[in-house]
Motif scaffolding. Structure first.
Motif, PDB file in Angstrom:
ATOM      1  N   PRO A   1       8.532  -8.175  -9.801  1.00  0.00           N
ATOM      2  CA  PRO A   1       8.997  -8.522 -11.196  1.00  0.00           C
ATOM      3  C   PRO A   1       7.807  -8.539 -12.147  1.00  0.00           C
ATOM      4  O   PRO A   1       7.799  -8.049 -13.365  1.00  0.00           O
ATOM      5  N   GLU A   2       6.766  -9.261 -11.954  1.00  0.00           N
ATOM      6  CA  GLU A   2       5.774  -9.584 -13.090  1.00  0.00           C
ATOM      7  C   GLU A   2       4.906  -8.120 -13.440  1.00  0.00           C
ATOM      8  O   GLU A   2       4.184  -8.305 -14.471  1.00  0.00           O
ATOM      9  N   ALA A   3       5.132  -7.062 -12.610  1.00  0.00           N
ATOM     10  CA  ALA A   3       4.316  -5.938 -12.941  1.00  0.00           C
ATOM     11  C   ALA A   3       5.312  -5.060 -14.018  1.00  0.00           C
ATOM     12  O   ALA A   3       4.546  -3.974 -14.275  1.00  0.00           O
ATOM     13  N   MET A   4       6.328  -5.426 -14.191  1.00  0.00           N
ATOM     14  CA  MET A   4       7.360  -4.386 -14.956  1.00  0.00           C
ATOM     15  C   MET A   4       6.789  -4.302 -16.305  1.00  0.00           C
ATOM     16  O   MET A   4       6.876  -3.268 -16.970  1.00  0.00           O
ATOM     17  N   ALA A   5       6.212  -5.466 -17.021  1.00  0.00           N
ATOM     18  CA  ALA A   5       5.729  -5.309 -18.273  1.00  0.00           C
ATOM     19  C   ALA A   5       4.437  -4.575 -18.454  1.00  0.00           C
ATOM     20  O   ALA A   5       4.244  -3.963 -19.349  1.00  0.00           O
ATOM     21  N   ALA A   6       3.871  -5.014 -17.372  1.00  0.00           N
ATOM     22  CA  ALA A   6       2.397  -4.281 -17.434  1.00  0.00           C
ATOM     23  C   ALA A   6       2.678  -2.706 -17.288  1.00  0.00           C
ATOM     24  O   ALA A   6       1.795  -1.892 -17.927  1.00  0.00           O
ATOM     25  N   ALA A   7       3.549  -2.248 -16.581  1.00  0.00           N
ATOM     26  CA  ALA A   7       3.816  -0.723 -16.293  1.00  0.00           C
ATOM     27  C   ALA A   7       4.266   0.086 -17.850  1.00  0.00           C
ATOM     28  O   ALA A   7       3.863   0.718 -18.199  1.00  0.00           O
TER      29      ALA A   7
ATOM     30  N   LEU B   1      15.146  -8.823  -8.247  1.00  0.00           N
ATOM     31  CA  LEU B   1      14.211  -9.433  -9.329  1.00  0.00           C
ATOM     32  C   LEU B   1      13.415  -8.443 -10.247  1.00  0.00           C
ATOM     33  O   LEU B   1      13.335  -8.465 -11.336  1.00  0.00           O
ATOM     34  N   ALA B   2      12.746  -7.553  -9.424  1.00  0.00           N
ATOM     35  CA  ALA B   2      12.018  -6.366 -10.320  1.00  0.00           C
ATOM     36  C   ALA B   2      13.384  -5.749 -11.050  1.00  0.00           C
ATOM     37  O   ALA B   2      12.606  -5.290 -12.190  1.00  0.00           O
ATOM     38  N   GLY B   3      14.258  -5.232 -10.611  1.00  0.00           N
ATOM     39  CA  GLY B   3      15.197  -4.686 -11.511  1.00  0.00           C
ATOM     40  C   GLY B   3      15.729  -5.233 -12.698  1.00  0.00           C
ATOM     41  O   GLY B   3      15.775  -4.689 -13.764  1.00  0.00           O
ATOM     42  N   ARG B   4      16.091  -6.712 -12.357  1.00  0.00           N
ATOM     43  CA  ARG B   4      16.280  -7.638 -13.687  1.00  0.00           C
ATOM     44  C   ARG B   4      15.065  -7.370 -14.716  1.00  0.00           C
ATOM     45  O   ARG B   4      15.342  -7.440 -15.824  1.00  0.00           O
ATOM     46  N   ALA B   5      13.797  -7.509 -13.985  1.00  0.00           N
ATOM     47  CA  ALA B   5      12.927  -7.875 -15.022  1.00  0.00           C
ATOM     48  C   ALA B   5      12.638  -6.296 -15.634  1.00  0.00           C
ATOM     49  O   ALA B   5      12.381  -6.677 -17.154  1.00  0.00           O
ATOM     50  N   ALA B   6      12.938  -5.240 -15.141  1.00  0.00           N
ATOM     51  CA  ALA B   6      12.669  -3.964 -15.923  1.00  0.00           C
ATOM     52  C   ALA B   6      13.933  -3.787 -16.761  1.00  0.00           C
ATOM     53  O   ALA B   6      13.716  -3.454 -18.079  1.00  0.00           O
ATOM     54  N   ALA B   7      15.032  -4.362 -16.340  1.00  0.00           N
ATOM     55  CA  ALA B   7      16.240  -4.184 -17.459  1.00  0.00           C
ATOM     56  C   ALA B   7      16.043  -5.036 -18.763  1.00  0.00           C
ATOM     57  O   ALA B   7      16.405  -4.517 -19.798  1.00  0.00           O
ATOM     58  N   ALA B   8      15.382  -6.108 -18.266  1.00  0.00           N
ATOM     59  CA  ALA B   8      15.157  -6.996 -19.592  1.00  0.00           C
ATOM     60  C   ALA B   8      14.281  -6.443 -20.728  1.00  0.00           C
ATOM     61  O   ALA B   8      14.388  -6.949 -22.003  1.00  0.00           O
ATOM     62  N   ILE B   9      13.362  -5.466 -20.276  1.00  0.00           N
ATOM     63  CA  ILE B   9      12.538  -4.803 -21.361  1.00  0.00           C
ATOM     64  C   ILE B   9      12.988  -3.456 -21.561  1.00  0.00           C
ATOM     65  O   ILE B   9      12.179  -2.692 -22.117  1.00  0.00           O
ATOM     66  N   LYS B  10      14.091  -3.035 -21.010  1.00  0.00           N
ATOM     67  CA  LYS B  10      14.422  -1.722 -21.190  1.00  0.00           C
ATOM     68  C   LYS B  10      13.661  -0.519 -20.571  1.00  0.00           C
ATOM     69  O   LYS B  10      13.559   0.341 -20.978  1.00  0.00           O
TER      70      LYS B  10
END
Length: 268
Positions: free
Chosen positions: A156-162, A195-204
């Motif tokens: 989850p923490e890597a989604m914003a970095a990607a 959790l990673a899917g939710r993190a990605a969805a939160a930032i579109k």
């Protein structure tokens, strides 16, 4: 409009068929069979929304000519997508450049951190370690009008970095889930993807998924993990097609996708 070129059926998650294993079998002889183009055509006619290839530098399955011939085929299917996977530090960007120069379609490239002799993809990109070298490569793909997905572990923490390096999507590496499916560890294995899917969805940030997904485990994954836009499936789908045929196999994978979103569906 002929039935073969009817619009792609609408599903909440798109199915892209990876035809690498068709090429692997073909390459064991010099007869040109099974035919990679024919396999892709039959999968598209059955309703697959896309075709994926992963041309490795040693051409042990998909060859350079396959990439360009498949791209030419995809011109006849303007509502379907062509996805080319590979390491952008090896040969992937060469295909991106050449397809663009030839006016051939390429909708998505999936950046995968494989070594040249790697047996199969088995890990995602790491942040912040890979950020600096990925950013200009993603920018080049974007300049050529190509969407970029990064092959990632479910962190989850890597989604914003990607997203920060310019990725349009991530593709979750799903082997950990597939290996645990049917065991007492399944729910534990699923949790990071949720959790990673939710993190990605939160930032579109868009989400794809692939690796060892099959007709047994696909519905549950899509039911539980939010927002999966596309699954790329090769090994299991082609193995199933040896028994069922391409058309019946693709239609059954589409059934699995629909089942995931059907009212009242309960995973086993």
């Amino acid at each position: 409009m002929t039935p073969a070129h009817a619009p792609a059926p609408v599903h909440k998650t798109a199915l892209s068929v990876n035809v690498n294993k068709v090429a692997l079998l073909r390459n064991t002889r010099h007869l040109g069979i099974p035919d990679v183009l024919r396999a892709a055509q039959l999968c598209l006619e059955a309703g697959a929304q896309g075709i994926t290839v992963h041309p490795r530098p040693d051409e042990r399955h998909i060859r350079s000519d396959d990439v360009y011939e498949l791209a030419a085929l995809m011109k006849d299917w303007p509502d379907r997508e062509f996805n080319v996977e590979g390491n952008p530090l090896q040969n992937l960007l060469e295909f991106v450049r050449n397809l663009s120069a030839r006016g051939l379609p390429l909708h998505q490239c999936t950046f995968v951190p494989d070594s040249e002799d790697q047996f199969t993809s088995d890990h995602g990109w790491s942040f912040p370690q890979d950020a600096a070298r990925l950013k200009p490569l993603i920018e080049e793909a974007h300049r050529r009008g190509v969407r970029v997905s990064l092959f990632m572990d479910p962190l989850p923490e890597a989604m914003a970095a990607a997203q920060a390096v310019g990725a349009d999507r991530v593709e979750f590496y799903t082997e950990t889930y597939a290996r645990a499916w049917g065991t007492a560890e399944k729910n534990k294995a699923l949790e990071p993807f949720v959790l990673a899917g939710r993190a990605a969805a939160a930032i579109k940030l868009g989400v794809n998924a692939g690796h060892d997904l099959n007709r047994d485990n696909l519905s549950e994954f899509l039911h539980v993990v939010p927002g999966v836009l596309e699954v790329s499936i090769g090994h299991a789908l082609i193995a199933d097609a040896l028994e069922l045929g391409y058309s019946a196999t693709v239609k059954d994978y589409l059934r699995c996708i629909d089942q995931a979103f059907a009212p009242g569906y309960q995973p086993e």
